[in-house]
Motif scaffolding. Structure first.
Motif, PDB file in Angstrom:
ATOM      1  N   GLY A  93       0.547  -1.321   0.254  1.00 53.50           N
ATOM      2  CA  GLY A  93      -0.340  -0.509   0.169  1.00 53.50           C
ATOM      3  C   GLY A  93       0.832   1.473   0.181  1.00 53.50           C
ATOM      4  O   GLY A  93       2.278   1.199   0.292  1.00 53.50           O
ATOM      5  N   LYS A  94       0.293   2.556  -0.597  1.00 54.33           N
ATOM      6  CA  LYS A  94       0.949   2.866  -0.123  1.00 54.33           C
ATOM      7  C   LYS A  94       1.813   4.352   1.171  1.00 54.33           C
ATOM      8  O   LYS A  94       0.775   3.735   1.899  1.00 54.33           O
ATOM      9  N   GLU A  95       2.034   4.825   1.585  1.00 56.86           N
ATOM     10  CA  GLU A  95       2.749   5.068   2.604  1.00 56.86           C
ATOM     11  C   GLU A  95       3.184   3.120   3.688  1.00 56.86           C
ATOM     12  O   GLU A  95       3.829   3.881   4.898  1.00 56.86           O
ATOM     13  N   GLN A  96       3.578   2.306   2.958  1.00 57.51           N
ATOM     14  CA  GLN A  96       3.965   1.282   3.928  1.00 57.51           C
ATOM     15  C   GLN A  96       5.397   1.253   3.518  1.00 57.51           C
ATOM     16  O   GLN A  96       5.708   1.507   2.395  1.00 57.51           O
ATOM     17  N   GLU A 113       5.945   4.901  -2.191  1.00 54.44           N
ATOM     18  CA  GLU A 113       4.724   6.285  -3.227  1.00 54.44           C
ATOM     19  C   GLU A 113       3.594   5.612  -3.710  1.00 54.44           C
ATOM     20  O   GLU A 113       3.103   7.114  -3.752  1.00 54.44           O
ATOM     21  N   MET A 114       3.380   4.865  -4.045  1.00 54.50           N
ATOM     22  CA  MET A 114       2.449   4.169  -4.731  1.00 54.50           C
ATOM     23  C   MET A 114       2.016   2.525  -3.987  1.00 54.50           C
ATOM     24  O   MET A 114       2.743   2.203  -4.021  1.00 54.50           O
ATOM     25  N   PRO A 115       0.692   2.204  -4.269  1.00 53.89           N
ATOM     26  CA  PRO A 115       0.681   1.095  -4.363  1.00 53.89           C
ATOM     27  C   PRO A 115       0.815   0.083  -5.645  1.00 53.89           C
ATOM     28  O   PRO A 115       0.930   0.660  -6.287  1.00 53.89           O
ATOM     29  N   GLY A 116       0.869  -1.083  -5.191  1.00 50.63           N
ATOM     30  CA  GLY A 116       1.074  -2.107  -6.283  1.00 50.63           C
ATOM     31  C   GLY A 116       1.202  -3.555  -5.632  1.00 50.63           C
ATOM     32  O   GLY A 116       1.733  -3.810  -4.413  1.00 50.63           O
TER      33      GLY A 116
END
Length: 141
Positions: A93-96, A113-116
């Motif tokens: 997730g973003k911010e992980q 900086e982005m989910p993926g």
């Protein structure tokens, strides 16, 4: 010293002809220097730099990249005997937190900086990394 201030300094330095920079605030000190191989300066105004095939960047696979926001040493886990923050195939997730970079004996958690989905780890544990160097290739999700 504020990490955001350091990042702003590195951004400005990257877009300038400055090769090294030193800043001291109280007991904190930071020294930044560019990789001299990346800075191609013509020997005279009449000569134009030619492309050196040996220094050509390798083709990178498509996808999005999580890049290093600083110079330092990459650590995939919070401790030598701990599991890595992320593995290939993990959905993030973003911010992980995805890794730690050590610079000047300070450990900085690096967040996505982005989910993926992590498709590839591009650096090894304990490897030195440069500002802007891709750390992970991911598929946006």
């Amino acid at each position: 010293m504020d990490i955001e201030k350091i990042i702003r300094i590195m951004d400005r330095m990257e877009n300038s002809s400055i090769m090294s920079f030193q800043l001291k605030e109280g007991e904190d000190e930071i020294i930044l220097s560019k990789n001299k191989e990346q800075a191609a300066v013509p020997s005279s105004p009449q000569t134009q730099p030619t492309e050196n095939p040996a220094r050509k960047e390798p083709e990178t696979p498509s996808g999005d990249y999580l890049k290093s926001p600083m110079i330092g040493t990459f650590y995939a886990a919070p401790a030598p005997d701990a599991d890595p923050f992320v593995n290939v195939g993990d959905v993030i997730g973003k911010e992980q937190v995805v890794c730690i970079i050590e610079a000047m004996k300070m450990m900085t958690e690096i967040k996505a900086e982005m989910p993926g989905v992590i498709e590839e780890m591009l650096v090894a544990n304990g490897e030195k990394v440069e500002f802007g160097q891709p750390l992970f290739r991911l598929k946006r999700g």
